[in-house]
Design an enzyme around this catalytic site. Structure first.
Site, short mmCIF file in Angstrom:
data_model
loop_
_atom_site.label_atom_id
_atom_site.label_comp_id
_atom_site.label_asym_id
_atom_site.label_seq_id
_atom_site.Cartn_x
_atom_site.Cartn_y
_atom_site.Cartn_z
N HIS A 87 0.68 -1.38 -0.03
CA HIS A 87 0.11 0.16 0.09
C HIS A 87 0.80 1.28 -0.07
O HIS A 87 0.28 2.32 0.65
CB HIS A 87 -0.85 -0.09 1.28
CG HIS A 87 -1.88 -1.26 1.27
ND1 HIS A 87 -3.21 -0.87 0.76
CD2 HIS A 87 -1.93 -2.38 1.78
CE1 HIS A 87 -3.84 -2.05 1.04
NE2 HIS A 87 -2.87 -2.95 1.47
N ASN A 160 -10.36 -2.74 2.38
CA ASN A 160 -10.01 -2.63 0.90
C ASN A 160 -11.28 -2.48 -0.02
O ASN A 160 -12.26 -2.39 0.54
CB ASN A 160 -9.37 -4.31 0.61
CG ASN A 160 -7.90 -4.32 1.04
OD1 ASN A 160 -7.46 -3.30 1.15
ND2 ASN A 160 -7.33 -5.48 0.82
#
Ligand code: HDD
Length: 703
Positions: A87, A160
């Site tokens: 990420h 997510n």
């Protein structure tokens, strides 16, 4: 901090015989005025000259005593912190969460008590695999991390845009991430799963199968962050004031609906604008078009857990919305861009274990492992246990504790006592009634390295997901498998993936095998547990089966030339904006054009910088001369070829035809609208609400 203005002597210096110029001729000096503050060192010492280091003579060495120079370079040398292992590429914004429906019956969490009440929020969206500088449109899961600054402390919901995950146990996370990121010897490919190591790992890890179906779907190429769903993924607990516990799954539902781009478009967006997603978020917030999501909860009890055919502690499984409806209880609005990317977005530290009274964890082994990993990673990344002192990470509610010292300590406890209990009556004390208490779930059992039995069902929900998709979406999934596996060099890995797909859907397996040119169909992989057949398709799992609520927030690209018909152009601009579309004019020159009425129309993009992949739908309004000229321009031809190939709605005036001919496009299907009068613009915009003219897609794909 404004300082009083200093008078600066800007005259050149005489050195021996020579007159020495200060700066590169003196003109680079910009001195402080009444409205600009004085430049200082970090210590606050005013700086007289920021163009030249201190030297022994004009052509002599730089002197070590130049404290301003040394401080400036020292600080510069230390500007970087380690990027996130996963990420790394992300973008954040501030906003608020407002409760619309009380959940007091299920939870004592303060944030869920009083409808109408707001708390501050910070959200960071991200891709997973790519490094910090990677492009936004990689095929990848998007992180959807939300920090809610509640009155009882910070609650981080680190989710997510996909409701399931690749693995079931956190112990496999390093292996999964190593296999996904660049291969270690060659350091490529960047931000892609289309390589041997990724497919090797997941095909040896059948629990990934359900997630593979999701990541090969259009969910991993979102149109923008604003058009994505978010999921807390794990099952959490809610605990009410009486201590009664329920289970919950969290959802974020975008107000503008879910929308993705097509793969060939994603590939081209990455070249045309690698910052496509972050630019979209920044621009829409700056324009006052605040992105918004509803918070949804699926609440269920032990009785449901008992009868559900899968384990609710398994992060590779969903609970279909048809089984437990999503109740909408609040809204998340992003209404403020950051002042500084590094300070806020880079330094924000999300931790799954940041939780508040009334919300609790379950024994999901992925969640339990995450609860260790996030705190640990912040120490490495931010370099000090005091990362909570950074404003974006600090609670907004009062806080008090005896933790002290460490790098960059900014709020050490005051007074003589830095411990409790103490006899001085100093400092905070525990709050048995209102403080955080864990749900007293009875736990016992032998110490084992095992997984619960139902975790072994790896295929049933993958099948359910695939069968819940529209035909177009199923084709996209098939194409994505074929694309990715065609980048895999090892035949045995390609075959192994197909052997798993045979347990998901035989037609899909056959199509992928055919797309890869496999000579023989591999045997189905032996399932660890017999899949459940006949699960009902769930409409909520499809993007296209859920029509968009509005055209708002989409972007229209209008390609024009000098002499473009002014009446049509005005109608396009006015009507599109009334629908909430953002409109950009694309012209041969960035200075704009003069339309048929002689008015200047400014452009936002020059034609080679504004390809049609940046827009949801396009309009081409040209004069005869303009069409002749643009027919010779490759990027203008690409504009219409791509719009056509990506199944976009296209409107055009008759004079634009030569450009279409030069691009070998005959704009004659129902996705195309010829604009003869302003009334046709309304017809075109009505069509656009479908976002893409999907029937065209099959006509432009041969392999
Ligand atoms: Fe993770 C970052 C989401 C499993 C370890 N993760 C990270 C971020 C998101 C997620 C959105 C970025 C946060 C930000 O914007 O700063 N991760 C998930 C989801 C998972 C998941 C939804 C599965 C349901 N993650 C997971 C596991 C582990 C980690 C199993 C380790 C055992 N994740 C991390 C991390 C990161 C991270 C290494 C990297 C940077 C950071 O935490 O702050 O600790």
């Amino acid at each position: 901090m404004d300082q009083p203005n200093q008078a600066h002597d800007m005259t050149d210096v005489t050195y021996g015989e020579a007159k020495v110029l200060r700066g590169s001729g003196g003109e680079t000096h910009q001195t402080a005025t009444e409205s600009t503050p004085v430049l200082t060192t970090q210590q606050g010492v005013p700086v007289a000259d920021d163009q030249n280091s201190l030297r022994a003579g004009a052509r002599g060495p730089t002197l070590l005593e130049d404290f301003h120079f040394r401080e400036k370079i020292f600080h510069f040398d230390h500007e970087r912190i380690p990027e996130r292992v996963v990420h790394a590429r992300g973008y954040g914004a501030h906003g608020f969460f407002e409760l619309t429906d009380s959940l007091a019956e299920y939870t004592k969490a303060d944030i869920f008590q009083r409808p109408g009440e707001r708390v501050e929020a910070f959200v960071r969206f991200s891709t997973v695999a790519g490094n910090k500088g990677s492009p936004d449109l990689a095929r990848d899961v998007r992180g959807f991390a939300v920090k809610l600054y509640t009155k009882q402390g910070n609650w981080d919901l680190v989710g997510n845009n996909i409701p399931v995950f690749f693995i079931q146990d956190a112990i496999k996370f390093p292996d999964f991430v190593h296999a996904t990121k660049q291969e270690p010897d060659r350091a490529f490919p960047q931000a892609q799963t289309a390589h041997d190591n990724f497919w090797d790992f997941v095909s040896l890890t059948p629990e990934s199968t359900h997630m593979l179906l999701w990541i090969m779907s259009d969910r991993t190429i979102p149109r923008s962050f604003r058009f994505m769903e978010g999921f807390g993924v794990h099952t959490f607990r809610l605990v009410n004031a009486e201590g009664k516990s329920s289970f919950v799954k969290f959802h974020w539902k975008p107000k503008l609906g879910v929308q993705s781009v097509v793969w060939n478009e994603a590939v081209k967006i990455n070249g045309a604008d690698p910052d496509f997603h972050r630019r979209d978020l920044w621009n829409s917030i700056a324009a006052g078009d605040f992105p918004e999501w509803e918070l949804g909860v699926q609440i269920f009890d032990e009785a449901f857990v008992e009868k559900f055919p899968f384990d609710v502690l398994d992060a590779t499984k969903i609970i279909p919305e048809e089984d437990v409806p999503v109740r909408r209880v609040g809204r998340l609005v992003l209404d403020r861009n950051v002042d500084n990317f590094f300070q806020e977005t880079e330094q924000v530290a999300f931790c799954t274990q940041n939780i508040v009274p009334g919300i609790d964890f379950t024994n999901d082994p992925l969640l339990q492992g995450r609860n260790f990993s996030y705190l640990d990673t912040q120490l490495k990344r931010l370099g000090s246990p005091n990362f909570t002192h950074i404003p974006v990470n600090a609670p907004r509610c009062p806080f008090a504790h005896f933790q002290q010292d460490g790098h960059m300590a900014m709020h050490n406890p005051k007074g003589r006592a830095n411990y409790e209990p103490n006899s001085w009556g100093l400092g905070p004390r525990e709050a048995p009634k209102t403080g955080y208490t864990s749900y007293p779930e009875p736990v016992e059992g032998p110490k084992l390295r095992v997984r619960p039995e139902l975790f072994a069902d790896h295929y049933s929900q993958a099948t359910q997901f695939y069968q819940s998709q529209t035909e177009i979406e199923q084709t996209h999934i098939k194409n994505a498998f074929v694309f990715e596996l065609s980048k895999v060099e090892t035949l045995a890995i390609r075959e192994r993936v197909v052997s798993h797909l045979r347990n998901v859907d035989e037609t899909l397996a056959l199509q992928v095998a055919d797309g890869l040119g496999l000579e023989t169909l591999p045997d189905a992989a032996p399932p660890a547990r017999k899949p459940i057949t006949g699960l009902k398709p769930s409409q909520a799992l499809s993007i296209l089966a859920n029509p968009l609520p509005t055209l708002a927030g989409r972007k229209l690209g209008v390609l024009v030339s000098d002499g473009a018909p002014s009446e049509l152009l005005e109608a396009v601009m006015d009507l599109a904006r009334t629908e909430g579309l953002m409109v950009e004019v694309v012209a041969p020159k960035i200075g704009g054009i003069t339309c048929s009425a002689g008015k200047r129309v400014p452009a936002q993009q020059k034609v080679n910088g504004g390809p049609s992949v940046l827009y949801d739908a396009v309009v081409v309004l040209l004069s005869d001369q303009g069409a002749q000229m643009l027919a010779k321009e490759a990027t203008a031809r690409d504009f219409v070829t791509d719009a056509w190939a990506h199944a976009k709605f296209i409107a055009f005036n008759a004079a634009a035809q030569p450009l279409f001919q030069a691009a070998c496009v005959t704009p004659d299907d129902d996705g195309c609208t010829e604009l003869a009068s302003p009334g046709d613009v309304t017809k075109f915009l009505q069509k656009c609400s479908a976002v893409r003219f999907w029937p065209r897609e099959a006509t432009v794909q041969a392999v």
